[in-house]
Design an enzyme around this catalytic site. Structure first.
Site, PDB file in Angstrom:
ATOM      1  N   GLU A   1       0.966  -1.192  -0.146  1.00 25.81           N
ATOM      2  CA  GLU A   1       0.374  -0.522   0.615  1.00 25.81           C
ATOM      3  C   GLU A   1       0.288   1.790  -0.136  1.00 25.81           C
ATOM      4  O   GLU A   1       0.670   2.391  -0.787  1.00 25.81           O
ATOM      5  CB  GLU A   1      -0.959  -0.232   0.939  1.00 25.81           C
ATOM      6  CG  GLU A   1      -2.164  -1.439   1.824  1.00 25.81           C
ATOM      7  CD  GLU A   1      -2.874  -0.741  -0.331  1.00 25.81           C
ATOM      8  OE1 GLU A   1      -3.006  -0.481  -0.663  1.00 25.81           O
ATOM      9  OE2 GLU A   1      -3.929  -2.035  -0.602  1.00 25.81           O
TER      10      GLU A   1
ATOM     11  N   TYR B   1      -5.424   6.455   4.828  1.00 25.54           N
ATOM     12  CA  TYR B   1      -6.333   4.844   3.406  1.00 25.54           C
ATOM     13  C   TYR B   1      -5.024   4.186   3.939  1.00 25.54           C
ATOM     14  O   TYR B   1      -5.998   2.875   3.613  1.00 25.54           O
ATOM     15  CB  TYR B   1      -5.244   5.827   2.071  1.00 25.54           C
ATOM     16  CG  TYR B   1      -5.173   4.626   1.148  1.00 25.54           C
ATOM     17  CD1 TYR B   1      -6.171   4.368   0.381  1.00 25.54           C
ATOM     18  CD2 TYR B   1      -3.972   3.735   0.734  1.00 25.54           C
ATOM     19  CE1 TYR B   1      -6.672   3.181   0.009  1.00 25.54           C
ATOM     20  CE2 TYR B   1      -3.191   2.978   0.324  1.00 25.54           C
ATOM     21  CZ  TYR B   1      -5.664   2.622  -0.378  1.00 25.54           C
ATOM     22  OH  TYR B   1      -5.264   1.076  -1.056  1.00 25.54           O
TER      23      TYR B   1
ATOM     24  N   ASP C   1      -9.245   6.002  -2.002  1.00 25.68           N
ATOM     25  CA  ASP C   1      -8.131   6.521  -2.846  1.00 25.68           C
ATOM     26  C   ASP C   1      -9.101   7.270  -4.748  1.00 25.68           C
ATOM     27  O   ASP C   1      -9.903   7.690  -4.400  1.00 25.68           O
ATOM     28  CB  ASP C   1      -6.992   5.583  -2.827  1.00 25.68           C
ATOM     29  CG  ASP C   1      -7.895   4.159  -3.903  1.00 25.68           C
ATOM     30  OD1 ASP C   1      -8.989   4.279  -4.346  1.00 25.68           O
ATOM     31  OD2 ASP C   1      -7.415   4.154  -4.508  1.00 25.68           O
TER      32      ASP C   1
END
Length: 373
Positions: free
Chosen positions: A48, A131, A149
């Site tokens: 990520e 996020y 996102d």
DNA sequence: AAGACGGGGCA
DNA sequence: TGCCCAGTCTT
């Protein structure tokens, strides 16, 4: 635009249909990516971080090399920052690497090596925002946090014909609220990935594949024939172009490289010294001046190597690269935090910015031989 | 709330 | 060329 009916939320029946269709589509059509092989929170975390502002195709080879070098969070914590940056070389946004390394060290030293399972504890780590925390906690631990996102924003903006620009910072909260309401709490990790996968494979920015979209029936923008209208986006400003001079300083066949300070642009990377041309200054004069300012060395230009063009987010550069001969002086750093005189083959041990990587292959392999003769 | 922070891919 | 991408931090 006349008959466009804008919505700000989903009705309950639509919610159930969207969730079901989305997850079924994901199960059938998702890509098999290396970080999806298991639910290891460390691997998901690394992926990520790498995927921030970065496409999957770009990130995959970096991810594989990274987890090969650092299979566990403990391995990462034990590593030197320089080694981490070398594995990040060319990927950009190098604060991600510095923060990830610092966070790994902190988890090992302060948290018994355990990645936090509480949202607020996770976001307290450097480089972990809403996020990342939502993504890792939902995918690795099944917690009900909706990710927001660029994919999610685009999908939601089209589904609901949302009026707010996706790149307006004050609009983020609205997207988060809507994403939370849509989240399938039975399997949050799978659902989060399903929305993002849809954005990456079907609901793409330029030419979305609405004919194969599993939730096309629920799409406001499609039904209004306004797919190309959404998402709304604020116009970006034009960026300036800087003229840079860079020197490959040679002394006894060795090359001078300097290391940038840890904070700011390209923080912690190594580079050939140089800097911005002043108004009215020639490229050669700027090269000599910048090297004097940054390293204290007096050099003379021996020849021109090449001109490099490179674009950053907020500006572009045109870089003239010169071979320089060392003349006099001892190194006194002003700006850089370190320096080394290296042989040409040693270059590959250092992490360089892309703009440097563009001219490094052109550096004459016979440098040593020529200097001796 | 806006700006800084990389680099690649695509139209 | 300009746009956009599995965002976060600083000011």
């Amino acid at each position: 635009m006349n008959h466009l009916k804008k919505m700000s939320e989903f009705n309950h029946a639509d919610l159930l249909v969207i969730r079901k269709n989305l997850v079924h589509w994901y199960d059938a059509c998702h890509r098999h990516l290396p970080w999806r092989e298991n639910a290891d929170p460390y691997r998901i975390w690394v992926s990520e971080v790498m995927l921030q502002q970065t496409r999957v195709k770009t990130a995959v080879p970096y991810f594989l090399a990274f987890v090969e070098a650092f299979p566990t969070l403990e391995d990462l914590a034990k590593a030197d920052l320089e080694q981490v940056l070398k594995l990040w070389e060319g990927l950009g946004y190098y604060a991600r690497a510095r923060n990830l390394h610092k966070a790994a060290c902190r988890v090992v030293s302060d948290l018994h090596g355990r990645i936090p399972s509480r949202f607020s504890d996770f976001t307290a780590l450097p480089g972990v925002g809403d996020y990342i925390a939502s993504a890792v906690l939902s995918m690795a631990f099944g917690q009900a946090h909706a990710v927001v996102d660029a994919n999610v924003k685009r999908v939601l903006a089209r589904l609901l014909c949302l009026d707010v620009p996706v790149n307006l910072s004050s609009a983020h909260r609205q997207f988060q609220t809507i994403a939370d309401s849509l989240l399938d709490r039975n399997d949050p990790g799978r659902f989060n990935q399903a929305v993002m996968e849809l954005g990456a494979l079907v609901c793409t920015p330029a030419v979305p594949a609405c004919s194969v979209c599993p939730i096309a029936d629920n799409c406001c923008a499609l039904s209004a024939a306004q797919i190309q209208t959404f998402p709304l986006r604020l116009k970006t400003k034009k960026i300036p172009c800087h003229r840079i001079s860079t020197g490959i300083v040679i002394k006894n066949g060795k090359l001078l490289v300097t290391r940038r300070k840890l904070s700011g642009l390209l923080g912690g990377l190594w580079e050939f010294p140089g800097g911005k041309r002043l108004k009215g200054e020639t490229a050669r004069a700027a090269c000599i001046r910048e090297i004097k300012e940054e390293t204290g060395l007096d050099v003379s230009i021996s020849s021109f190597l090449t001109r490099i063009k490179h674009a950053y987010t907020h500006f572009k550069i045109e870089m003239d690269v010169f071979y320089c001969d060392y003349m006099s002086g001892e190194v006194t750093l002003n700006g850089p935090i370190d320096y080394q005189w290296i042989s040409l083959p040693e270059i590959q041990r250092f992490a360089f910015p892309k703009a440097n990587l563009k001219f490094i292959p052109l550096i004459d392999q016979t440098l040593n031989a020529r200097k001796v003769s």
